[in-house]
Design an enzyme around this catalytic site. Structure first.
Site, PDB file in Angstrom:
ATOM      1  N   ASP A   1       7.303  -8.534   4.782  1.00  0.00           N
ATOM      2  CA  ASP A   1       7.396  -9.426   3.629  1.00  0.00           C
ATOM      3  C   ASP A   1       6.232 -10.401   3.707  1.00  0.00           C
ATOM      4  O   ASP A   1       6.224 -11.305   4.552  1.00  0.00           O
ATOM      5  CB  ASP A   1       8.733 -10.176   3.668  1.00  0.00           C
ATOM      6  CG  ASP A   1       8.911 -11.157   2.511  1.00  0.00           C
ATOM      7  OD1 ASP A   1       7.970 -11.318   1.703  1.00  0.00           O
ATOM      8  OD2 ASP A   1       9.991 -11.761   2.414  1.00  0.00           O
TER       9      ASP A   1
ATOM     10  N   ARG B   1       2.127   2.583  -2.587  1.00  0.00           N
ATOM     11  CA  ARG B   1       1.969   3.271  -3.878  1.00  0.00           C
ATOM     12  C   ARG B   1       0.854   2.597  -4.674  1.00  0.00           C
ATOM     13  O   ARG B   1       0.328   1.559  -4.295  1.00  0.00           O
ATOM     14  CB  ARG B   1       3.280   3.222  -4.668  1.00  0.00           C
ATOM     15  CG  ARG B   1       3.762   1.835  -4.960  1.00  0.00           C
ATOM     16  CD  ARG B   1       5.146   1.794  -5.584  1.00  0.00           C
ATOM     17  NE  ARG B   1       6.142   2.327  -4.670  1.00  0.00           N
ATOM     18  CZ  ARG B   1       6.676   1.628  -3.660  1.00  0.00           C
ATOM     19  NH1 ARG B   1       6.309   0.378  -3.437  1.00  0.00           N
ATOM     20  NH2 ARG B   1       7.559   2.181  -2.859  1.00  0.00           N
TER      21      ARG B   1
ATOM     22  N   SER C   1      -6.599 -10.313 -11.208  1.00  0.00           N
ATOM     23  CA  SER C   1      -6.286  -9.530 -12.401  1.00  0.00           C
ATOM     24  C   SER C   1      -6.995 -10.144 -13.597  1.00  0.00           C
ATOM     25  O   SER C   1      -7.270 -11.354 -13.619  1.00  0.00           O
ATOM     26  CB  SER C   1      -4.778  -9.529 -12.658  1.00  0.00           C
ATOM     27  OG  SER C   1      -4.464  -8.988 -13.933  1.00  0.00           O
TER      28      SER C   1
ATOM     29  N   ALA D   1       0.795  -1.236   0.000  1.00  0.00           N
ATOM     30  CA  ALA D   1       0.000   0.000   0.000  1.00  0.00           C
ATOM     31  C   ALA D   1       0.821   1.277   0.000  1.00  0.00           C
ATOM     32  O   ALA D   1       0.281   2.355   0.216  1.00  0.00           O
ATOM     33  CB  ALA D   1      -0.938   0.003   1.216  1.00  0.00           C
TER      34      ALA D   1
ATOM     35  N   TYR E   1       2.474 -14.824 -13.398  1.00  0.00           N
ATOM     36  CA  TYR E   1       1.495 -13.853 -12.893  1.00  0.00           C
ATOM     37  C   TYR E   1       0.066 -14.353 -13.117  1.00  0.00           C
ATOM     38  O   TYR E   1      -0.778 -14.276 -12.217  1.00  0.00           O
ATOM     39  CB  TYR E   1       1.731 -12.526 -13.605  1.00  0.00           C
ATOM     40  CG  TYR E   1       0.922 -11.352 -13.112  1.00  0.00           C
ATOM     41  CD1 TYR E   1       1.294 -10.671 -11.958  1.00  0.00           C
ATOM     42  CD2 TYR E   1      -0.188 -10.902 -13.817  1.00  0.00           C
ATOM     43  CE1 TYR E   1       0.576  -9.571 -11.514  1.00  0.00           C
ATOM     44  CE2 TYR E   1      -0.917  -9.801 -13.382  1.00  0.00           C
ATOM     45  CZ  TYR E   1      -0.533  -9.142 -12.233  1.00  0.00           C
ATOM     46  OH  TYR E   1      -1.255  -8.046 -11.802  1.00  0.00           O
TER      47      TYR E   1
ATOM     48  N   LYS F   1      -2.656 -15.181 -10.230  1.00  0.00           N
ATOM     49  CA  LYS F   1      -3.891 -14.411 -10.152  1.00  0.00           C
ATOM     50  C   LYS F   1      -5.134 -15.287 -10.315  1.00  0.00           C
ATOM     51  O   LYS F   1      -6.192 -14.989  -9.733  1.00  0.00           O
ATOM     52  CB  LYS F   1      -3.875 -13.297 -11.200  1.00  0.00           C
ATOM     53  CG  LYS F   1      -2.890 -12.166 -10.871  1.00  0.00           C
ATOM     54  CD  LYS F   1      -3.125 -11.585  -9.491  1.00  0.00           C
ATOM     55  CE  LYS F   1      -2.402 -10.262  -9.288  1.00  0.00           C
ATOM     56  NZ  LYS F   1      -2.606  -9.729  -7.917  1.00  0.00           N
TER      57      LYS F   1
END
Length: 251
Positions: free
Chosen positions: A61, A16, A140, A14, A152, A156
């Protein structure tokens, strides 16, 4: 609005982008926010800029169980509870399958999928005990497949199955679990993707805007608005769902 007044909200990744926009929205609506990010300094700086006061920035982490347990323990100790968890932390290590290293696979899956698992496991102990909690996971549109993103995409889509299973397991204890699958969102991460493709960020955004029915790219605030609804009591009859927020791009 004060939908999160008296609520403690943890948002991972969080400092950015989408995560920061979501933390900001939760804070605007009265929440006490814990900004978690791998970069401790960035987390603290982000927390200090949120509306209201008494927010917390924690370096953590999410792929390491000891770090997760320490972060959640600190949030509960300092804020007196936990009510909302948003699993947003993520990275990309894009490459075609034959070029992708084992490390690139492991890093992406560990941050996205293992991170969501560890954070949710730590949070649910408090949610189940108080018979109340909200988990919002970030998936995503790449879950449906995207060239150069085998790691990825797999992570997702895994998030979506994870979300459905948690909804089944935790629903009887007053916990709602949902996911958001963003399409193209204008962030530093997508600007970096543009650079890898040899495109200017504005050109990359224009091309993506032309590829969906609403003819614009998404902004972090679009995801924040969705997260705020799913994490609120207004969404209490919704669980196990993945909401695609992509301007109709996957239609």
């Amino acid at each position: 609005m004060g939908r999160f007044k008296g609520r403690v909200v943890v948002v991972t990744g969080a400092a950015r982008g989408i995560g920061y926009a979501c933390a900001q929205r939760f804070a605007e609506e009265g929440g006490q926010i814990a900004v978690l990010d791998l970069d401790d300094t960035a987390a603290k700086e982000a927390a200090a800029t949120l509306p209201g006061s008494d927010h917390l920035g924690i370096g953590a982490d999410v792929s390491a169980s000891a770090s997760v347990d320490e972060a959640i323990g600190r949030v509960v100790a300092e804020f007196g509870g936990l009510h909302v968890l948003m699993n947003n932390a993520g990275i990309t290590r894009d490459n075609l399958l034959f070029k992708m290293s084992e490390a690139d696979w492991d890093q992406v899956v560990n941050v996205h999928l293992k991170g969501a698992f560890l954070m949710s496991q730590a949070a649910q102990k408090h949610f189940v005990k108080q018979r109340y909690g909200k988990i919002v996971n970030v998936s995503s549109t790449s879950a449906l497949g995207n060239r150069g993103q085998a790691n990825y995409s797999a992570a997702k889509m895994g998030i979506q199955g994870f979300t459905r299973t948690l909804a089944i397991e935790l629903g009887p204890y007053g916990v709602n679990v949902n996911a958001i699958a963003p399409g193209f969102i204008a962030t530093e991460m997508t600007d970096q993707t543009a650079a890898r493709l040899g495109l200017a960020p504005d050109e990359f955004r224009r091309l993506n805007a032309e590829a969906n029915p609403v003819r614009r790219v998404g902004m972090p605030e679009d995801i924040a608005a969705t997260a705020a609804f799913l994490a609120s009591d207004e969404g209490s009859y919704i669980t196990g769902q993945t909401l695609y927020v992509d301007g109709g791009g996957k239609l």
